[in-house]
Enzyme design. Structure first.
Site, mmCIF file in Angstrom:
data_model
loop_
_atom_site.group_PDB
_atom_site.id
_atom_site.type_symbol
_atom_site.label_atom_id
_atom_site.label_comp_id
_atom_site.label_asym_id
_atom_site.label_seq_id
_atom_site.Cartn_x
_atom_site.Cartn_y
_atom_site.Cartn_z
ATOM 1 N N HIS A 74 0.854 -1.192 0.000
ATOM 2 C CA HIS A 74 0.000 0.000 0.000
ATOM 3 C C HIS A 74 0.887 1.238 0.000
ATOM 4 O O HIS A 74 2.013 1.218 0.511
ATOM 5 C CB HIS A 74 -0.893 0.015 1.240
ATOM 6 C CG HIS A 74 -1.970 -1.009 1.223
ATOM 7 N ND1 HIS A 74 -3.100 -0.906 1.997
ATOM 8 C CD2 HIS A 74 -2.112 -2.170 0.524
ATOM 9 C CE1 HIS A 74 -3.885 -1.951 1.791
ATOM 10 N NE2 HIS A 74 -3.291 -2.729 0.894
ATOM 11 N N GLU A 76 0.859 3.915 1.756
ATOM 12 C CA GLU A 76 1.287 4.366 3.082
ATOM 13 C C GLU A 76 2.448 3.531 3.613
ATOM 14 O O GLU A 76 3.416 4.075 4.161
ATOM 15 C CB GLU A 76 0.125 4.276 4.085
ATOM 16 C CG GLU A 76 -1.098 5.050 3.691
ATOM 17 C CD GLU A 76 -2.154 4.227 2.964
ATOM 18 O OE1 GLU A 76 -3.343 4.409 3.252
ATOM 19 O OE2 GLU A 76 -1.792 3.407 2.094
ATOM 20 N N CYS A 104 -6.344 1.986 5.649
ATOM 21 C CA CYS A 104 -7.003 0.731 6.018
ATOM 22 C C CYS A 104 -6.517 0.283 7.412
ATOM 23 O O CYS A 104 -5.664 0.945 8.013
ATOM 24 C CB CYS A 104 -6.680 -0.325 4.966
ATOM 25 S SG CYS A 104 -4.958 -0.912 5.042
#
Length: 174
Positions: A74, A76, A104
């Site tokens: 992801h 991030e 998430c």
């Protein structure tokens, strides 16, 4: 078709070029937005992230889950990994993460574990967001670190980008 033979995806959204003279939340979110466009061009979910520390961008990444076949790739997580290498420590105290969609569960947990000072996200995620959307890990009273949160910076632009991507994917399946 293999990933190597897959042509780049055409993203109808242009990148933005913010002025370097006014480095506010919109400036850094614009850079995250540009990272999201890169994800689309690689045929991945268009989420982008940048990390700022002391007024400078120390990391920038976009989702690479599909391209790498790595469920942890992801934006991030990739940005925090880059930032930790730059800083030389897993603690990213004083740093701000700018991301185009609410993190998430995995990414929200990582922001807390990395001791980020602040997280700024464009759009909430009522299904999977864990900084106020579906739940709020930051609100747990037992944790020893809490983030400063800012929501809604460039929300419309980031939402339009993400929705257009998924609309196109649904049309491709038909």
């Amino acid at each position: 078709m293999t990933d190597a033979a897959r042509p780049p995806a055409i993203c109808p959204f242009p990148k933005v070029f913010p002025s370097q003279l006014h480095r506010d939340d919109a400036f850094y979110m614009s850079l995250a937005y540009n990272q999201a466009i890169e994800a689309w061009r690689e045929d991945d979910v268009p989420v982008g992230a940048v990390i700022e520390l002391g007024g400078e961008v120390i990391a920038a990444a976009h989702n690479q889950v599909d391209g790498t076949r790595d469920p942890t790739a992801h934006a991030e997580i990739l940005a925090m990994t880059q930032a930790a290498r730059i800083v030389g420590d897993w603690r990213l105290s004083g740093a701000t993460l700018y991301v185009t969609k609410e993190p998430c569960p995995m990414c929200s947990g990582a922001t807390l574990m990395a001791r980020l000072k602040r997280v700024v996200f464009a759009m909430g995620d009522p299904k999977m967001g864990c900084l106020g959307g579906a739940t709020d890990l930051n609100a747990l009273p037992e944790i020893n670190h809490h983030l400063e949160l800012t929501r809604g910076v460039m929300e419309t632009e980031c939402r339009d980008l993400l929705q257009a991507y998924f609309q196109l994917k649904r049309l491709e399946k038909e």
